[in-house]
Design a protein around this motif. Structure first.
Motif, short mmCIF file in Angstrom:
data_model
loop_
_atom_site.label_atom_id
_atom_site.label_comp_id
_atom_site.label_asym_id
_atom_site.label_seq_id
_atom_site.Cartn_x
_atom_site.Cartn_y
_atom_site.Cartn_z
N VAL A 71 7.22 10.26 8.91
CA VAL A 71 7.65 11.08 10.03
C VAL A 71 7.34 10.35 11.33
O VAL A 71 6.18 10.01 11.60
CB VAL A 71 6.91 12.44 10.04
N LEU A 72 8.35 10.10 12.14
CA LEU A 72 8.16 9.43 13.43
C LEU A 72 8.32 10.46 14.56
O LEU A 72 9.37 11.08 14.69
CB LEU A 72 9.19 8.32 13.62
N PHE A 73 7.26 10.65 15.33
CA PHE A 73 7.28 11.63 16.43
C PHE A 73 6.42 11.11 17.57
O PHE A 73 5.21 11.08 17.45
CB PHE A 73 6.74 12.98 15.94
N PRO A 74 7.03 10.69 18.69
CA PRO A 74 8.46 10.45 18.90
C PRO A 74 8.87 9.13 18.26
O PRO A 74 8.05 8.22 18.14
CB PRO A 74 8.58 10.41 20.43
N PRO A 75 10.14 8.98 17.89
CA PRO A 75 10.54 7.82 17.08
C PRO A 75 10.96 6.60 17.88
O PRO A 75 11.40 6.68 19.02
CB PRO A 75 11.75 8.38 16.31
N ASN A 76 10.80 5.49 17.23
CA ASN A 76 11.29 4.19 17.67
C ASN A 76 10.61 3.72 18.95
O ASN A 76 9.44 4.00 19.16
CB ASN A 76 12.81 4.21 17.77
N ARG A 77 11.33 3.01 19.81
CA ARG A 77 10.69 2.25 20.90
C ARG A 77 10.79 2.95 22.25
O ARG A 77 11.81 3.57 22.57
CB ARG A 77 11.33 0.86 21.00
N TYR A 78 9.70 2.76 23.05
CA TYR A 78 9.63 3.27 24.42
C TYR A 78 9.16 2.14 25.33
O TYR A 78 8.09 1.56 25.12
CB TYR A 78 8.72 4.51 24.49
N GLU A 79 9.98 1.84 26.32
CA GLU A 79 9.79 0.67 27.18
C GLU A 79 8.45 0.71 27.90
O GLU A 79 8.12 1.68 28.58
CB GLU A 79 10.92 0.63 28.21
N ASP A 80 7.66 -0.34 27.69
CA ASP A 80 6.33 -0.49 28.30
C ASP A 80 5.38 0.65 27.93
O ASP A 80 4.35 0.84 28.58
CB ASP A 80 6.45 -0.57 29.83
#
Length: 330
Positions: A71-80
């Protein structure tokens, strides 16, 4: 008489809940992200999900995102590691050095609580939950109070998943989520990866920067990607770490993986609330790949596009969001 039961036990030294229903069996590991780590067809010998092999549990605990259904929360990539929301900017740890981004959120390694498990005449089930509040490690990064509940049910119709998110706080919270589902190819012991074709309900391909972040533009689909959403193609035809919009076909949003040697097709039918697909195949390495249904676009809070288009939405205090998915063989 069909064997249907749910019980607690150990999976390679990790507390687990085991489910059985006829030819199917599944294993849930609540202590490592509420991960449904195993789904098998015992009659055919199919192992649908990538499981840690004997001696791999330490590698699994260190990187649970590439086994089972994390479970990804929040998922994937966030800049910096920056997450702007409703006039505030929340700071996540930068945990992907190559891109300088935060990757995959806080629940796939967290300890989830077993809320219930059991069986009826028709199915076995387990329900786990993660309650985030001031006492949870994730609260320092996402200071919202909320509950995420997962129920997995096993029956003659395969494996079903029910996801529930409730805002327990007094301010609007972001509801961004995905599953980094790791599917074996081949899933049959007598087959090879070259025997497989995968089909997904993709639409447009998002253009990604060298930091793996969306630019807000689309890229033309290649002839292979047109096959991916059409008749299907070999899952390891090229290295994939690609992000697409989701466009339902025949009213369904799904992945189909067909073993052409055996004539067996695995269907991963996810809800239409998932507006995006991520597809990752470990650098085109045969063995497994990850068709990842996502609510939101990667880095959604920093993309200047309509919120409904990129799956960026919130839950008001007391509000609930839920969705279902299913694995089955045909």
């Amino acid at each position: 008489m069909t064997q249907i039961k749910a019980y607690e036990g150990m999976f390679q030294g990790e507390p687990a809940v085991f489910l059985q229903a006829g030819k199917y069996e599944a294993v849930m590991l609540p202590g490592v992200g509420g991960n449904l780590i195993s789904f098998r067809d015992t009659e055919s010998g199919y192992r649908i999900l990538r499981e840690p092999a004997e001696g791999e549990m330490e590698a699994f605990r260190n990187n649970p995102g590439v086994y089972g259904i994390p479970v990804l929360f929040p998922p994937n990539r966030y800049e910096d590691g920056l997450f702007p929301w409703k006039g505030e900017v929340y700071r996540f740890p930068v945990n992907e050095e190559a891109t300088g981004n935060h990757l995959h959120g806080f629940l796939h390694k967290a300890n989830w609580q077993v809320e219930d498990y059991g069986q009826s005449k028709l199915e076995s089930y387990v329900t786990v939950k993660a309650v985030v509040d001031e006492h949870h490690e994730a609260y320092q990064y996402l200071p919202f109070r909320f509950t995420v509940r997962l129920k997995y049910t096993l029956s003659e119709n395969g494996l079903s998943q029910h996801l529930f998110v409730r805002n327990d706080g007094d301010k609007e919270m972001p509801c961004l989520l995905a599953f980094h589902t790791a599917v074996n190819a081949p899933f049959a012991p007598e087959s090879e990866a070259r025997d497989y074709k995968v089909k997904l309900t993709i639409g447009e391909r998002w253009q990604l920067s060298d930091r793996m972040l969306p630019t807000g533009s689309y890229q033309p689909l290649t002839k292979e990607e047109l096959q991916l959403k059409g008749e299907g193609l070999y899952p390891f035809y090229a290295s994939m770490d690609n992000h697409y919009t989701a466009v339902p076909q025949n009213g369904r949003n799904r992945m189909e993986l067909t073993d052409e040697k055996l004539g067996a097709t695995l269907v991963y039918d996810v809800g239409t609330s998932y507006k995006q697909w991520m597809i990752w195949n470990n650098g085109a390495t045969e063995g497994f790949f990850c068709p990842e249904p996502q609510i939101n676009l990667v880095n959604a809070p920093k993309v200047n596009l309509p919120e409904d288009e990129i799956g960026l939405f919130g839950l008001a205090p007391g509000e609930i969001w839920e969705e279902t998915a299913r694995f089955y063989l045909k």
